[in-house]
Design a protein around this motif. Sequence first.
Motif, PDB file in Angstrom:
ATOM      1  N   ILE A 159       0.847  -1.103   0.015  1.00  0.00           N
ATOM      2  CA  ILE A 159       0.095  -0.107   0.032  1.00  0.00           C
ATOM      3  C   ILE A 159       1.066   1.254  -0.127  1.00  0.00           C
ATOM      4  CG2 ILE A 159      -1.773   1.432   1.223  1.00  0.00           C
ATOM      5  CD1 ILE A 159      -3.054  -0.647  -0.130  1.00  0.00           C
ATOM      6  N   SER A 160       1.874   1.125   0.838  1.00  0.00           N
ATOM      7  CA  SER A 160       2.669   2.417   0.843  1.00  0.00           C
ATOM      8  C   SER A 160       3.470   2.705  -0.575  1.00  0.00           C
ATOM      9  CB  SER A 160       4.037   2.050   1.950  1.00  0.00           C
ATOM     10  OG  SER A 160       3.424   1.974   3.288  1.00  0.00           O
ATOM     11  N   ARG A 161       3.948   1.584  -1.009  1.00  0.00           N
ATOM     12  CA  ARG A 161       4.820   1.713  -2.407  1.00  0.00           C
ATOM     13  C   ARG A 161       3.942   2.008  -3.409  1.00  0.00           C
ATOM     14  NH1 ARG A 161       8.511  -2.865  -5.194  1.00  0.00           N
ATOM     15  NH2 ARG A 161       9.169  -1.529  -7.198  1.00  0.00           N
ATOM     16  N   ILE A 162       2.480   1.760  -3.553  1.00  0.00           N
ATOM     17  CA  ILE A 162       1.760   2.263  -4.744  1.00  0.00           C
ATOM     18  C   ILE A 162       1.281   3.464  -4.512  1.00  0.00           C
ATOM     19  CG2 ILE A 162      -0.720   1.581  -5.400  1.00  0.00           C
ATOM     20  CD1 ILE A 162      -0.160  -1.598  -4.908  1.00  0.00           C
ATOM     21  N   ASN A 163       0.919   4.090  -3.332  1.00  0.00           N
ATOM     22  CA  ASN A 163       0.460   5.323  -2.962  1.00  0.00           C
ATOM     23  C   ASN A 163       1.400   6.428  -2.702  1.00  0.00           C
ATOM     24  OD1 ASN A 163      -2.723   4.771  -3.104  1.00  0.00           O
ATOM     25  ND2 ASN A 163      -2.046   2.965  -1.947  1.00  0.00           N
ATOM     26  N   GLY A 164       2.836   5.891  -2.539  1.00  0.00           N
ATOM     27  CA  GLY A 164       3.791   6.824  -2.277  1.00  0.00           C
ATOM     28  C   GLY A 164       3.757   7.172  -0.621  1.00  0.00           C
ATOM     29  N   PHE A 165       3.283   6.607   0.153  1.00  0.00           N
ATOM     30  CA  PHE A 165       3.454   6.533   1.552  1.00  0.00           C
ATOM     31  C   PHE A 165       4.653   6.473   2.228  1.00  0.00           C
ATOM     32  CE2 PHE A 165      -1.546   5.160   1.820  1.00  0.00           C
ATOM     33  CZ  PHE A 165      -1.759   6.539   1.017  1.00  0.00           C
ATOM     34  N   THR A 166       4.933   6.545   3.394  1.00  0.00           N
ATOM     35  CA  THR A 166       6.118   6.187   4.217  1.00  0.00           C
ATOM     36  C   THR A 166       6.098   4.820   4.896  1.00  0.00           C
ATOM     37  OG1 THR A 166       7.018   8.273   4.246  1.00  0.00           O
ATOM     38  CG2 THR A 166       7.831   6.664   5.857  1.00  0.00           C
ATOM     39  N   TYR A 167       6.514   3.807   4.603  1.00  0.00           N
ATOM     40  CA  TYR A 167       6.213   2.489   5.102  1.00  0.00           C
ATOM     41  C   TYR A 167       7.057   2.221   6.395  1.00  0.00           C
ATOM     42  CZ  TYR A 167       6.894  -2.614   5.966  1.00  0.00           C
ATOM     43  OH  TYR A 167       7.036  -3.751   6.606  1.00  0.00           O
ATOM     44  N   VAL A 168       6.374   2.015   7.561  1.00  0.00           N
ATOM     45  CA  VAL A 168       7.267   2.009   8.935  1.00  0.00           C
ATOM     46  C   VAL A 168       7.121   0.390   9.418  1.00  0.00           C
ATOM     47  CG1 VAL A 168       7.500   2.709  11.162  1.00  0.00           C
ATOM     48  CG2 VAL A 168       6.618   4.384   9.479  1.00  0.00           C
ATOM     49  N   ARG A 169       8.181  -0.426   9.445  1.00  0.00           N
ATOM     50  CA  ARG A 169       8.116  -1.696   9.584  1.00  0.00           C
ATOM     51  C   ARG A 169       8.640  -1.677  11.448  1.00  0.00           C
ATOM     52  NH1 ARG A 169       8.563  -6.378   7.443  1.00  0.00           N
ATOM     53  NH2 ARG A 169       9.253  -8.257   8.366  1.00  0.00           N
ATOM     54  N   THR A 170       8.054  -2.174  12.192  1.00  0.00           N
ATOM     55  CA  THR A 170       7.987  -2.372  13.522  1.00  0.00           C
ATOM     56  C   THR A 170       8.178  -3.797  13.662  1.00  0.00           C
ATOM     57  OG1 THR A 170       5.668  -2.355  14.004  1.00  0.00           O
ATOM     58  CG2 THR A 170       7.019  -0.165  13.955  1.00  0.00           C
ATOM     59  N   GLN A 171       8.916  -4.066  15.008  1.00  0.00           N
ATOM     60  CA  GLN A 171       8.952  -5.385  15.579  1.00  0.00           C
ATOM     61  C   GLN A 171       8.354  -5.118  17.199  1.00  0.00           C
ATOM     62  OE1 GLN A 171       9.986  -8.268  13.893  1.00  0.00           O
ATOM     63  NE2 GLN A 171       9.072  -9.375  15.715  1.00  0.00           N
ATOM     64  N   TYR A 172       7.580  -6.183  17.499  1.00  0.00           N
ATOM     65  CA  TYR A 172       7.019  -6.213  18.903  1.00  0.00           C
ATOM     66  C   TYR A 172       7.655  -7.076  19.533  1.00  0.00           C
ATOM     67  CZ  TYR A 172       3.652  -5.965  22.636  1.00  0.00           C
ATOM     68  OH  TYR A 172       3.081  -5.714  23.982  1.00  0.00           O
ATOM     69  N   ASN A 173       8.185  -6.913  20.811  1.00  0.00           N
ATOM     70  CA  ASN A 173       8.578  -7.720  21.783  1.00  0.00           C
ATOM     71  C   ASN A 173       7.675  -8.288  22.907  1.00  0.00           C
ATOM     72  OD1 ASN A 173      10.000  -9.010  23.947  1.00  0.00           O
ATOM     73  ND2 ASN A 173      11.802  -8.002  23.521  1.00  0.00           N
ATOM     74  N   TYR A 174       7.139  -9.471  22.527  1.00  0.00           N
ATOM     75  CA  TYR A 174       6.148  -9.931  23.533  1.00  0.00           C
ATOM     76  C   TYR A 174       6.687 -10.373  25.024  1.00  0.00           C
ATOM     77  CZ  TYR A 174       3.669 -10.415  19.119  1.00  0.00           C
ATOM     78  OH  TYR A 174       2.886  -9.824  17.932  1.00  0.00           O
ATOM     79  N   ASP A 175       7.715 -10.348  25.156  1.00  0.00           N
ATOM     80  CA  ASP A 175       8.080 -10.577  26.676  1.00  0.00           C
ATOM     81  C   ASP A 175       8.203  -9.293  27.255  1.00  0.00           C
ATOM     82  OD1 ASP A 175       8.639 -13.246  26.245  1.00  0.00           O
ATOM     83  OD2 ASP A 175      10.818 -12.849  25.474  1.00  0.00           O
ATOM     84  N   THR A 176       8.840  -7.983  26.710  1.00  0.00           N
ATOM     85  CA  THR A 176       8.652  -6.718  27.372  1.00  0.00           C
ATOM     86  C   THR A 176       7.690  -5.897  26.981  1.00  0.00           C
ATOM     87  OG1 THR A 176      10.157  -5.800  25.623  1.00  0.00           O
ATOM     88  CG2 THR A 176      11.233  -7.107  27.227  1.00  0.00           C
ATOM     89  N   GLY A 177       6.934  -6.105  26.071  1.00  0.00           N
ATOM     90  CA  GLY A 177       5.700  -5.008  25.595  1.00  0.00           C
ATOM     91  C   GLY A 177       6.386  -3.915  24.869  1.00  0.00           C
ATOM     92  N   GLU A 178       7.832  -3.852  24.507  1.00  0.00           N
ATOM     93  CA  GLU A 178       8.517  -2.844  23.623  1.00  0.00           C
ATOM     94  C   GLU A 178       8.031  -2.994  22.225  1.00  0.00           C
ATOM     95  OE1 GLU A 178      12.928  -1.029  23.300  1.00  0.00           O
ATOM     96  OE2 GLU A 178      12.742  -2.901  23.740  1.00  0.00           O
ATOM     97  N   LEU A 179       7.904  -1.760  21.567  1.00  0.00           N
ATOM     98  CA  LEU A 179       7.882  -1.783  20.165  1.00  0.00           C
ATOM     99  C   LEU A 179       8.974  -1.034  19.507  1.00  0.00           C
ATOM    100  CD1 LEU A 179       5.659  -2.147  17.815  1.00  0.00           C
ATOM    101  CD2 LEU A 179       5.132   0.277  17.904  1.00  0.00           C
ATOM    102  N   VAL A 180       9.616  -1.907  18.697  1.00  0.00           N
ATOM    103  CA  VAL A 180      10.875  -1.177  18.141  1.00  0.00           C
ATOM    104  C   VAL A 180      10.554  -0.852  16.711  1.00  0.00           C
ATOM    105  CG1 VAL A 180      13.352  -1.630  17.579  1.00  0.00           C
ATOM    106  CG2 VAL A 180      12.397  -2.358  19.695  1.00  0.00           C
TER     107      VAL A 180
END
Length: 332
Positions: A159-180
Amino acid sequence: MTTQSNESVLSILNEMNLTSLEQAYQYCLERNINPKALVLDTQPIAFESAADAYTLGTALALYRNAENAEQAANIIGEGLQAFTKSGSVAQQRQVGLGHGALAARLLNESSRCFAFLAGHESFAAAEGAIKIALNVNKSRQTPLKVILNGLGKDAAYLISRINGFTYVRTQYNYDTGELVEVERRRFSQGLRGDILCYGADDVREGVAIMHKEQVDVSITGNSTNPTRFQHPVAGIYKTERIRQGLPYFSVASGGGTGRTLHPDNVAAGPASYGMTDTMGRMHADAQFAGSSSVPAHVAMMGFIGMGNNPMVGATVALAVAVNEQRTSSTCH
């Protein structure tokens, strides 16, 4: 323009001393606003009823000399409300007024981040986001951040590539609840590139994304996986925001007769709203009727033929256009 005999529509036309929607359309064109073209540019598959309703609302906002874009949005909502069918779900929920109120909230400086909260990243959310990004900040002192937050990192990337958006890839840590944040890729340098598009793996990551961006207004999508993402994310996030003493205005798009995963419709028939709608009512401050994307599903609820997400963009864009027309005429 379609013939419209609705008493509510005629009442608004009478207020403007007009006798037809065609006259209302000409009234807008004379003031350099083409609501029909803007509606179809926002969602090309929208029905003519959508063009007519936005024509009526825009003409009314112009006629009443709306003082700013926020006020214009609420007046446009009156025009939309006039197109709801008597006794329908859309009329009972005052969906037209709701669309005006949502657009007005996005034009208000107190709103900082608006999220299209989809069951999966979708083109309808993109249509609405684009129109808002291109228009909303023309009438704001502080830029409104617009994000998409839905299931699927691959879908978000596409969707980002087709529409020219900024794609933000995240990784969620299920042990700590931290989003990186792992990666950020901008696909255009214009205003579209300011729209951030996230793809989440599940509800917990979706909620964390909402907190990361401090979303204070959102609208859900309406897909065949309502139990999996958008409604749980909105509900959990709302609970946590309330605990933090922070504002959050949640809008549920979709639901109504004929929607997915019905728990109770065997006996209730058309009185049933279905599981999608039921979940929306558990968290929503305002609820729309029909689909976030499919014009026919919205029309089935007794409203106009346009997806709820694109409607958000169209309402904002026309409210801004009314305000710009007022400003330019004042300057002259």
